[in-house]
Design an enzyme around this catalytic site. Sequence first.
Site, PDB file in Angstrom:
ATOM      1  N   ALA A 141       0.873  -1.178   0.000  1.00  0.00           N
ATOM      2  CA  ALA A 141       0.000   0.000   0.000  1.00  0.00           C
ATOM      3  C   ALA A 141       0.910   1.227   0.000  1.00  0.00           C
ATOM      4  CB  ALA A 141      -0.920  -0.002   1.216  1.00  0.00           C
ATOM      5  N   ASN A 190       3.013   5.857 -16.557  1.00  0.00           N
ATOM      6  CA  ASN A 190       1.783   5.512 -15.843  1.00  0.00           C
ATOM      7  C   ASN A 190       1.240   6.787 -15.204  1.00  0.00           C
ATOM      8  OD1 ASN A 190       0.515   4.490 -13.044  1.00  0.00           O
ATOM      9  ND2 ASN A 190       0.427   2.777 -14.473  1.00  0.00           N
ATOM     10  N   CYS A 215      -5.772   1.340  -9.103  1.00  0.00           N
ATOM     11  CA  CYS A 215      -4.939   1.212  -7.897  1.00  0.00           C
ATOM     12  C   CYS A 215      -5.841   1.050  -6.681  1.00  0.00           C
ATOM     13  CB  CYS A 215      -4.034   2.416  -7.704  1.00  0.00           C
ATOM     14  SG  CYS A 215      -3.056   2.264  -6.193  1.00  0.00           S
ATOM     15  N   THR A 270      -2.741  -4.873  -8.953  1.00  0.00           N
ATOM     16  CA  THR A 270      -2.729  -5.741  -7.775  1.00  0.00           C
ATOM     17  C   THR A 270      -4.164  -6.075  -7.344  1.00  0.00           C
ATOM     18  OG1 THR A 270      -2.634  -3.803  -6.348  1.00  0.00           O
ATOM     19  CG2 THR A 270      -0.534  -4.842  -6.920  1.00  0.00           C
ATOM     20  N   GLY A 312       2.770 -10.537  -7.367  1.00  0.00           N
ATOM     21  CA  GLY A 312       3.759 -11.609  -7.319  1.00  0.00           C
ATOM     22  C   GLY A 312       3.195 -12.941  -7.768  1.00  0.00           C
ATOM     23  N   GLY A 335       1.439  -9.653 -13.982  1.00  0.00           N
ATOM     24  CA  GLY A 335       0.968 -10.346 -12.790  1.00  0.00           C
ATOM     25  C   GLY A 335       1.766 -11.619 -12.593  1.00  0.00           C
TER      26      GLY A 335
HETATM   27  C1  LIG Z   1       5.275  -1.843  -4.845  1.00  0.00           C
HETATM   28  C2  LIG Z   1       4.298  -1.758  -5.994  1.00  0.00           C
HETATM   29  C3  LIG Z   1       3.907  -0.509  -6.496  1.00  0.00           C
HETATM   30  C4  LIG Z   1       3.014  -0.412  -7.557  1.00  0.00           C
HETATM   31  N1  LIG Z   1       2.673   0.832  -8.050  1.00  0.00           N
HETATM   32  C5  LIG Z   1       1.862   0.928  -9.131  1.00  0.00           C
HETATM   33  C6  LIG Z   1       1.573   2.200  -9.736  1.00  0.00           C
HETATM   34  O1  LIG Z   1       2.085   3.250  -9.324  1.00  0.00           O
HETATM   35  N2  LIG Z   1       0.711   2.239 -10.799  1.00  0.00           N
HETATM   36  C7  LIG Z   1       0.161   1.095 -11.316  1.00  0.00           C
HETATM   37  O2  LIG Z   1      -0.582   1.170 -12.288  1.00  0.00           O
HETATM   38  N3  LIG Z   1       0.448  -0.119 -10.795  1.00  0.00           N
HETATM   39  C8  LIG Z   1       1.281  -0.238  -9.717  1.00  0.00           C
HETATM   40  N4  LIG Z   1       1.577  -1.493  -9.196  1.00  0.00           N
HETATM   41  C9  LIG Z   1       1.018  -2.706  -9.831  1.00  0.00           C
HETATM   42  C10 LIG Z   1       2.015  -3.352 -10.799  1.00  0.00           C
HETATM   43  O3  LIG Z   1       2.343  -2.473 -11.864  1.00  0.00           O
HETATM   44  C11 LIG Z   1       1.458  -4.665 -11.388  1.00  0.00           C
HETATM   45  O4  LIG Z   1       0.257  -4.386 -12.078  1.00  0.00           O
HETATM   46  C12 LIG Z   1       1.167  -5.711 -10.338  1.00  0.00           C
HETATM   47  O5  LIG Z   1       2.132  -5.656  -9.309  1.00  0.00           O
HETATM   48  C13 LIG Z   1       1.144  -7.141 -10.903  1.00  0.00           C
HETATM   49  O6  LIG Z   1       2.378  -7.505 -11.481  1.00  0.00           O
HETATM   50  P1  LIG Z   1       3.543  -8.318 -10.695  1.00  0.00           P
HETATM   51  O7  LIG Z   1       2.897  -9.467  -9.987  1.00  0.00           O
HETATM   52  O8  LIG Z   1       4.528  -8.745 -11.739  1.00  0.00           O
HETATM   53  O9  LIG Z   1       4.161  -7.342  -9.732  1.00  0.00           O
HETATM   54  C14 LIG Z   1       2.487  -1.600  -8.126  1.00  0.00           C
HETATM   55  C15 LIG Z   1       2.883  -2.852  -7.631  1.00  0.00           C
HETATM   56  C16 LIG Z   1       3.787  -2.955  -6.578  1.00  0.00           C
HETATM   57  C17 LIG Z   1       4.185  -4.309  -6.078  1.00  0.00           C
END
Ligand SMILES: Cc1cc2nc3c(=O)[nH]c(=O)nc-3n(C[C@H](O)[C@H](O)[C@H](O)COP(=O)(O)O)c2cc1C
Lengths: 310, 257
Positions: free
Chosen positions: A71, A102, A137, A200, A224, A250
């Site tokens: 968060a 973004n 988000c 997420t 993750g 994802g």
């Molecule tokens: C620490 C963190 C910060 C994130 N910040 C953003 C963000 O600023 N804007 C956004 O669209 N998604 C954000 N996300 C989501 C990621 O871009 C992605 O959609 C999501 O984590 C799933 O991919 P992953 O499992 O490979 O991390 C964030 C995810 C994490 C873990």
Amino acid sequence: MAIDTRVNLGGLEMATPLTTASGTFGYGTEYLGAVDYSCLGAATVKGVRMSPWPGNQMPRHVEVPGGLVNAIGLQGPGIDEFLSHYVPLYREKLCGLPMIVNIWGGSIEEYAEVAARLDAAAAAASGAFAVECNVSCPNVKAGGHTFGQDPEVLRCLVGEVRKATRLPLVVKLAPNVPDVRPYVRACEDGGADAISLINTIPAMVIDVEARRPVLANRTGGLSGRAVHPVAVKAVWDAARATSLPILAMGGVYEAKDALEFLLAGATAVAIGTAVFSNPGVVREVHDGIIDYCRRHGFDSVRELKGAMLQ
Amino acid sequence: MIDETTTVASHCEMGAGYRLLVLNAPGMAAETRPGQFVHVKVPTLEASALRRPFSVFDASGQDGTVTVLYKTVGRGTAALNTVKPGDAVQVEGPLGRGFPTECNGTALLVGGGYGVAPLHFLARRLRTKTTLFVGARTASDLLALDRFAALGVETKVATNDGSAGEKGFVTAPLDREIARLRGAGEAFELFTCGPDGLLKAVSERAVSLGVPGWISVDRHMVCGVGACFACIQRTVGGNARCCIDGPVFPAKELIWQ
Ligand SMILES: Cc1cc2nc3c(=O)[nH]c(=O)nc-3n(C[C@H](O)[C@H](O)[C@H](O)COP(=O)(O)O)c2cc1C
Ligand SMILES: Cc1cc2nc3c(=O)[nH]c(=O)nc-3n(C[C@H](O)[C@H](O)[C@H](O)COP(=O)(O)OP(=O)(O)OC[C@H]3O[C@@H](n4cnc5c(N)ncnc54)[C@H](O)[C@@H]3O)c2cc1C
Ligand code: FES
């Protein structure tokens, strides 16, 4: 024969199908020295809005089996510092690597304003840019999520952003809707060039000894390894509902995970949380996709799109 | 910063639940400065587990080694206990902004718990007179004091139960030394790493006395490189990222809750 790795994501020419996931890769340059940038077709940077934003209180994350609940709350410098500091730094260090910016806001007008600023800046800067509109988000009250949960509001938002920019426009959708189709259609009707998913998944962790939520924000978003099968289903559903190209993300930790997305119908794939534990994942996924193409007789990565057998 | 495949040179117990892990890391050893940290992928955790950050206790460009002193507190550090000489360990480093190694006058180092780790490397690199003040709950929690003695560092100890040094908080001997130096008109600077309560106490002294104070702040981290905004410390310039804007901050920039 060399495998052709180029893809076109709604007008953004990428040398490989790989990018980073917003919020996990800073402003693009932080991982220099650890990530092999030559394997990326673009870098996606942290969410930016008009004015600086402080984000949530600490703690902002907690590790869980198979991933991470965060968060962060979209902390960022605002568009002025982003354009005056981070964009020139990115171009100095990463030259022509396309940048996917973004964006988010507290109102539809703010989204459009940020997009317009980027449009003007991109015209003056070198290198390719695209806009990724975050309407999903789970961690900020005013912005993000509210715009992605109602197809009519979403169509209106995408339409306003479309009017504000000629850059390739990607809209990032949430996984926690019963049916993704009306949202995909809203993106099409609004004039988006591509969609990305998943963001997420809303999540919560409780410290039972303290009898309190672990995160200061109480709830957060899961990313993750754990979210990967959810994301594959979401991408598959979306791909069957639209002809817009899809940027899938994802839980990509290895080539197999990215290949699932491509076979489900994605054009490009973003790697996020996996980079935290292993920056080498970018090269591993890149090389693994090429190896797969060789083994299965594909000359180009583009042929993988939707190539799942029925 | 690089992501290096290091190998374990040695791994030994130090008592009180602490271990000293020496890594062959020729790619980063020479570049590493006091106060910087490394981000360690614990080889026996599942591949998706986050890395664990540790301050550098010592680094030698000549030997090509980087050493960390760590306490076993949870599942990551417990899993790290099992690595053996020769094992491969993936490590990102060197990371963050460290301590300055130029000091005007006497360097007063104030440490608690594993906070002595970066102070040890700092003591090795400082060229000025250096005094270490260590606070601990009890005598058996005192760490690596022989290593500081070997560097010619004078050490003053305080324990809560009085089992070693004087009884009470480490700020008592620190305040006496500060008073003595001020009385003699001698210059000094403060350097600290340890629990937040200690960092705050040392920060407040540096700011109120108008002397340079260098505060190493530990916050839970995800990326360790400035990419995720998980590791925030409030500063006069807004929410700073400990891993890239710190972990060492000038005392006058910090805002304590
Ligand atoms: C620490 C963190 C910060 C994130 N910040 C953003 C963000 O600023 N804007 C956004 O669209 N998604 C954000 N996300 C989501 C990621 O871009 C992605 O959609 C999501 O984590 C799933 O991919 P992953 O499992 O490979 O991390 C964030 C995810 C994490 C873990
Ligand atoms: C810049 C920096 C330098 C550090 N230097 C040292 C050192 O020299 N020696 C040492 O023993 N420890 C040091 N720590 C603390 C060390 O990182 C934690 O003790 C360790 O991560 C705990 O992991 P775990 O899996 O055993 O604990 P768990 O509690 O199971 O860990 C769960 C999660 O919380 C994080 N975490 C838990 N405690 C801390 C903490 N105190 N600080 C940061 N993250 C934490 C872990 O990294 C992990 O992601 C440092 C921390 C930081 C930020
Ligand atoms: S740990 Fe990611 S920004 Fe500091």
